[in-house]
Scaffold this motif. Structure first.
Motif: not given
Length: 232
Positions: A83-85, A88-97, A99-104, A168-176
Motif C-alpha cells: 500500500a502507499s501512504d 506515496h511512500r510504499p509500505h506493507l499493507a498488512d504489517s508494520t514489521a 520498513d523498506f525503500n528502493v532505488s534504481h 535523496e536517501a535522507l528525505v526518503k527516510t522521513t517519508g515526507v
C-alpha cells in the motif's frame, strides 16, 4: 533459466539494516518465470512504461523486494501486499514489521530493509552529458555549489552526485521530506563515508543518519535511517 540474484551489500550502519544491489539484465523477458511473483497490478504498471529498460528496472527490483520481504515474514512472495501512504511512500499493507525503500538507476537497483527503523536509499548513474549547474539551485546549498566549483573539473560531477544521493536517501527516510527543498540540506564537503548534515539541521532530519556506500564504477549511492527505532 534466468533468475534475479540480489547481491548483499556490506555497510557500516546499524546491523538491523539489510541492503542489496540488484543488477539488471535488459535482455530478460517480463514473461519469464523470474517475474512470476509480481501481482497483476505490478504487471500492468510495468507494461505502462514506454521503454523496456524502465519496465525491467521496476519489475526486477519489485521481484527481489517481494522475495526478501517474504523471507523475513515467512510467507510466499506472491502473497505480499503493498500500500502507499499519503505521500506515496510504499509500505506493507498488512504489517508494520518491516520498513523498506528502493532505488534504481542505469544498470543497478538498491533495496534497503529494516525491522527496527525507517530506511531510505538512493543510487544515481553519473551521466557525462548532464550539466550539474542546471539544477544546482534546486539541489545544492550555495556553499556546496561553491565547494564543487573549486574541485578539478573531472571531480565536480561525482561530487554533485554524492550530494544528490545523500539528500535523496535522507528525505526518503522521513517519508515526507522537507518542504523547503533539497538545497536546504548541506552535506558537502564530504569528509568520509558518514554523511554529516552541516549548517542548520531541519527538524525532520534531527533523528536521521546516513552513510555513502560503495557503488559500481560511475555510480553514487547512499543509505539513510532513523536513529530512533520502532520500539522507541
Amino acid at each position: 533459466m534466468y533468475s534475479i540474484e540480489p547481491v548483499p551489500l556490506p555497510h557500516e550502519g546499524p546491523s538491523d539494516i539489510f541492503l542489496w544491489r540488484v543488477d539488471f539484465a535488459f535482455d530478460a523477458s517480463l514473461d519469464g518465470a523470474a517475474f512470476k511473483s509480481l501481482s497483476d497490478d505490478e504487471r500492468a504498471r510495468a507494461r505502462n512504461f514506454r521503454r523496456h529498460e524502465d519496465a525491467l528496472r521496476f519489475a526486477s527490483v519489485r521481484v527481489v523486494l517481494r522475495e526478501q520481504l517474504a523471507r523475513h515474514l515467512g510467507m510466499a512472495a506472491h502473497a505480499i501486499r503493498f500500500a502507499s501512504d499519503a505521500n506515496h511512500r510504499p509500505h506493507l499493507a498488512d504489517s508494520t514489521a518491516l520498513d523498506f525503500n528502493v532505488s534504481h538507476a542505469g544498470a543497478h537497483g538498491l533495496i534497503a530493509m529494516s525491522p527496527k527503523r525507517r530506511v531510505g536509499v538512493d543510487i544515481e548513474h553519473h551521466s557525462d552529458k548532464f550539466d550539474w549547474h542546471s539544477i544546482a539551485a534546486l539541489t545544492l546549498d550555495a556553499s556546496e555549489a561553491a565547494w564543487i566549483e573549486r574541485l578539478d573539473i573531472e571531480q565536480q560531477l561525482a561530487a554533485f552526485y554524492e550530494a544528490w544521493v545523500a539528500k535523496e536517501a535522507l528525505v526518503k527516510t522521513t517519508g515526507v521530506g522537507i518542504t523547503r527543498g533539497l538545497q536546504h540540506l548541506t552535506v558537502l564537503p564530504r569528509d568520509n563515508a558518514e554523511v554529516t548534515l552541516r549548517n542548520e539541521i531541519p527538524d525532520d532530519m534531527r533523528e536521521i543518519a546516513a552513510r555513502w556506500i560503495a557503488a559500481p564504477e560511475g555510480y553514487s549511492a547512499c543509505v539513510a535511517w532513523s536513529t530512533k527505532t520502532f520500539a522507541g
